[in-house]
Write a protein that holds these residues in place. Structure first.
Motif, PDB file in Angstrom:
ATOM      1  N   UNK A 156      -5.594   2.144  -8.144  1.00 41.88           N
ATOM      2  CA  UNK A 156      -5.239   3.527  -7.818  1.00 41.88           C
ATOM      3  C   UNK A 156      -6.458   4.153  -7.159  1.00 41.88           C
ATOM      4  N   UNK A 157      -6.309   4.608  -5.943  1.00 42.59           N
ATOM      5  CA  UNK A 157      -7.460   5.124  -5.190  1.00 42.59           C
ATOM      6  C   UNK A 157      -7.271   6.619  -4.948  1.00 42.59           C
ATOM      7  N   UNK A 158      -8.141   7.427  -5.554  1.00 43.04           N
ATOM      8  CA  UNK A 158      -8.011   8.881  -5.380  1.00 43.04           C
ATOM      9  C   UNK A 158      -8.996   9.376  -4.331  1.00 43.04           C
ATOM     10  N   UNK A 159      -8.496   9.577  -3.143  1.00 46.84           N
ATOM     11  CA  UNK A 159      -9.276  10.060  -2.001  1.00 46.84           C
ATOM     12  C   UNK A 159     -10.539   9.220  -1.717  1.00 46.84           C
ATOM     13  N   UNK A 160     -10.353   7.940  -1.474  1.00 39.34           N
ATOM     14  CA  UNK A 160     -11.514   7.085  -1.193  1.00 39.34           C
ATOM     15  C   UNK A 160     -12.225   7.438   0.113  1.00 39.34           C
ATOM     16  N   UNK A 164      -2.103  -4.673  -5.112  1.00 42.42           N
ATOM     17  CA  UNK A 164      -1.221  -3.567  -4.772  1.00 42.42           C
ATOM     18  C   UNK A 164      -2.050  -2.279  -4.809  1.00 42.42           C
ATOM     19  N   UNK A 165      -1.877  -1.420  -3.814  1.00 41.04           N
ATOM     20  CA  UNK A 165      -2.700  -0.202  -3.752  1.00 41.04           C
ATOM     21  C   UNK A 165      -1.834   1.052  -3.825  1.00 41.04           C
ATOM     22  N   UNK A 166      -2.231   1.970  -4.681  1.00 39.01           N
ATOM     23  CA  UNK A 166      -1.632   3.307  -4.680  1.00 39.01           C
ATOM     24  C   UNK A 166      -2.735   4.232  -4.181  1.00 39.01           C
ATOM     25  N   UNK A 167      -2.508   4.782  -3.005  1.00 41.68           N
ATOM     26  CA  UNK A 167      -3.563   5.506  -2.303  1.00 41.68           C
ATOM     27  C   UNK A 167      -3.238   6.990  -2.199  1.00 41.68           C
ATOM     28  N   UNK A 168      -4.112   7.821  -2.766  1.00 43.68           N
ATOM     29  CA  UNK A 168      -4.008   9.264  -2.564  1.00 43.68           C
ATOM     30  C   UNK A 168      -5.018   9.621  -1.489  1.00 43.68           C
ATOM     31  N   UNK A 169      -4.566  10.215  -0.410  1.00 36.04           N
ATOM     32  CA  UNK A 169      -5.481  10.510   0.698  1.00 36.04           C
ATOM     33  C   UNK A 169      -5.009  11.691   1.537  1.00 36.04           C
ATOM     34  N   UNK A 185      -0.429  17.885  -7.060  1.00 39.82           N
ATOM     35  CA  UNK A 185      -0.186  17.082  -8.258  1.00 39.82           C
ATOM     36  C   UNK A 185      -0.558  15.617  -8.101  1.00 39.82           C
ATOM     37  N   UNK A 186      -1.240  15.284  -7.029  1.00 35.48           N
ATOM     38  CA  UNK A 186      -1.542  13.873  -6.734  1.00 35.48           C
ATOM     39  C   UNK A 186      -2.471  13.251  -7.788  1.00 35.48           C
ATOM     40  N   UNK A 187      -3.558  13.962  -8.097  1.00 35.44           N
ATOM     41  CA  UNK A 187      -4.502  13.421  -9.087  1.00 35.44           C
ATOM     42  C   UNK A 187      -3.869  13.378 -10.480  1.00 35.44           C
ATOM     43  N   UNK A 188      -3.100  14.407 -10.800  1.00 36.85           N
ATOM     44  CA  UNK A 188      -2.418  14.413 -12.104  1.00 36.85           C
ATOM     45  C   UNK A 188      -1.502  13.187 -12.212  1.00 36.85           C
ATOM     46  N   UNK A 234       0.899  -1.153   0.000  1.00 34.41           N
ATOM     47  CA  UNK A 234       0.000   0.000   0.000  1.00 34.41           C
ATOM     48  C   UNK A 234       0.934   1.199   0.000  1.00 34.41           C
ATOM     49  N   UNK A 235       0.981   1.869  -1.136  1.00 35.47           N
ATOM     50  CA  UNK A 235       1.893   3.003  -1.328  1.00 35.47           C
ATOM     51  C   UNK A 235       1.043   4.264  -1.384  1.00 35.47           C
ATOM     52  N   UNK A 236       1.236   5.152  -0.433  1.00 33.42           N
ATOM     53  CA  UNK A 236       0.381   6.336  -0.391  1.00 33.42           C
ATOM     54  C   UNK A 236       1.085   7.580  -0.906  1.00 33.42           C
ATOM     55  N   UNK A 237       0.275   8.433  -1.511  1.00 34.89           N
ATOM     56  CA  UNK A 237       0.771   9.718  -1.994  1.00 34.89           C
ATOM     57  C   UNK A 237       0.012  10.805  -1.254  1.00 34.89           C
ATOM     58  N   UNK A 238       0.747  11.623  -0.530  1.00 40.15           N
ATOM     59  CA  UNK A 238       0.106  12.709   0.214  1.00 40.15           C
ATOM     60  C   UNK A 238       0.624  14.048  -0.309  1.00 40.15           C
ATOM     61  N   UNK A 239      -0.020  15.110   0.102  1.00 40.95           N
ATOM     62  CA  UNK A 239       0.415  16.446  -0.295  1.00 40.95           C
ATOM     63  C   UNK A 239      -0.764  17.396  -0.228  1.00 40.95           C
TER      64      UNK A 239
END
Ligand code: ATP
Ligand code: MG
Length: 269
Positions: free
Chosen positions: A180-184, A212-217, A46-49, A36-41
């Motif tokens: 790829x989960x964009x702000x679930x 495998x999860x790429x999570x933007x949250x 630029x997370x959604x892009x 589970x790899x998260x992208x924060x910011x």
């Protein structure tokens, strides 16, 4: 699922600008199979892009994307879906006038192009197998996400929290390897957040799914709780990457979140 050493998804030196706005500046990352790899910011980082580049909605001006060792930079979104990359959207993308079950089916149909095969008596073996397989996956998804009671309900009539769950169901219908989960969790109440966090863990950990999860949250409590690794973006730049503990202590991250610092220290479990 145990995290492996195998790099499943690789983003290499992605650069993407919209006119004068540099949304992603030379971003690289490697997601290991099972993570589970998260992208924060902060907003506009630029997370959604970045997710749009990974699933092929956007084509960055520079850089490459690899999936299971093969370059996929030129593939269309439906092609990337076919090989195992699925996603949910920040703004729910569902057919509001149709049922939950139809949304799950349509999602699969549109992305896979394989077609919703009608129940014709002339169906060949492959088509019948496809239908059986589809029914099987549908049942598994409905069980996992606990949406049996709403399967025939019109999506637009459902509360927002359940629509977010249907959005996840639709993405799972592709039987993805990477999701790829964009702000679930955005807009959910506390109980719904806990449910959704558990579903994400299930999708990742359960023998059946092993996704495998790429999570933007933005929910730092959940991000720090469930992620194996976290990457932080700010104004299109990668400012940090590491384990949740490392990220919480990272001065660049703390600075980017100035004013929201205490959020970084919230943990749920
Ligand atoms: N299609 C587009 N055309 C022009 N600019 C865009 C486009 N998409 C995104 N941008 C710009 O790129 C930057 C990054 O946007 P992005 O949507 O990735 O932010 P984000 O990190 O997802 O923010 P949020 O947390 O608010 O969802 C912003 O400045 C945004 O205005
Ligand atoms: Mg976004």
């Amino acid at each position: 699922m145990a995290v492996t050493d195998e790099v499943q998804l690789q983003v290499k030196n992605i650069y993407m600008a919209f006119g004068g706005v540099q949304a992603l500046m030379d971003i690289s990352l490697e997601v290991k199979k099972g993570e589970i790899f998260s992208i924060i910011g902060p907003n506009g980082a630029g997370k959604t892009v970045l997710l749009n580049c990974i699933n092929g909605l956007y084509h960055p001006q520079r850089g490459q994307i690899y999936f299971e060792g093969k370059e996929i930079s030129k593939l269309k979104p439906h092609h990337r879906a076919e090989i195992g990359i699925s996603r949910t959207f920040q703004k729910i993308e569902l057919f509001k006038g149709t049922s939950v079950l139809d949304n799950i089916r349509l999602g699969r149909h549109i992305h896979l192009k394989s077609g919703l095969i009608s129940g014709s008596i002339y169906l060949g073996k492959t088509a019948r197998e496809e239908i059986e397989h589809r029914d099987f996956i549908e049942k598994e998804i409905i069980d996992l996400l606990e949406i049996e009671h709403i399967r025939d309900k019109v999506v637009g009539m459902l509360p927002y929290g359940l629509q977010k769950r249907v959005e996840l169901a639709r993405a799972l219908a592709l039987n993805p390897k990477v999701i790829l989960l964009d702000e679930p969790l955005a807009g959910l109440n506390l109980e719904e957040v806990e449910d959704m966090a558990r579903f994400i863990l299930d999708i990742n950990e359960e023998e059946r799914w092993q996704t495998t999860c790429v999570l933007v949250e933005h929910d730092m409590g959940v991000v720090m709780d469930i992620s194996h690794r976290v990457m932080a973006l700010n104004f299109g730049e990668k400012i940090a990457e590491g384990t949740p503990t490392e990220i919480q202590k990272n001065p660049n991250v703390i600075k980017a979140y100035l004013g929201e610092v205490e959020d970084l220290y919230v943990t749920r479990r």
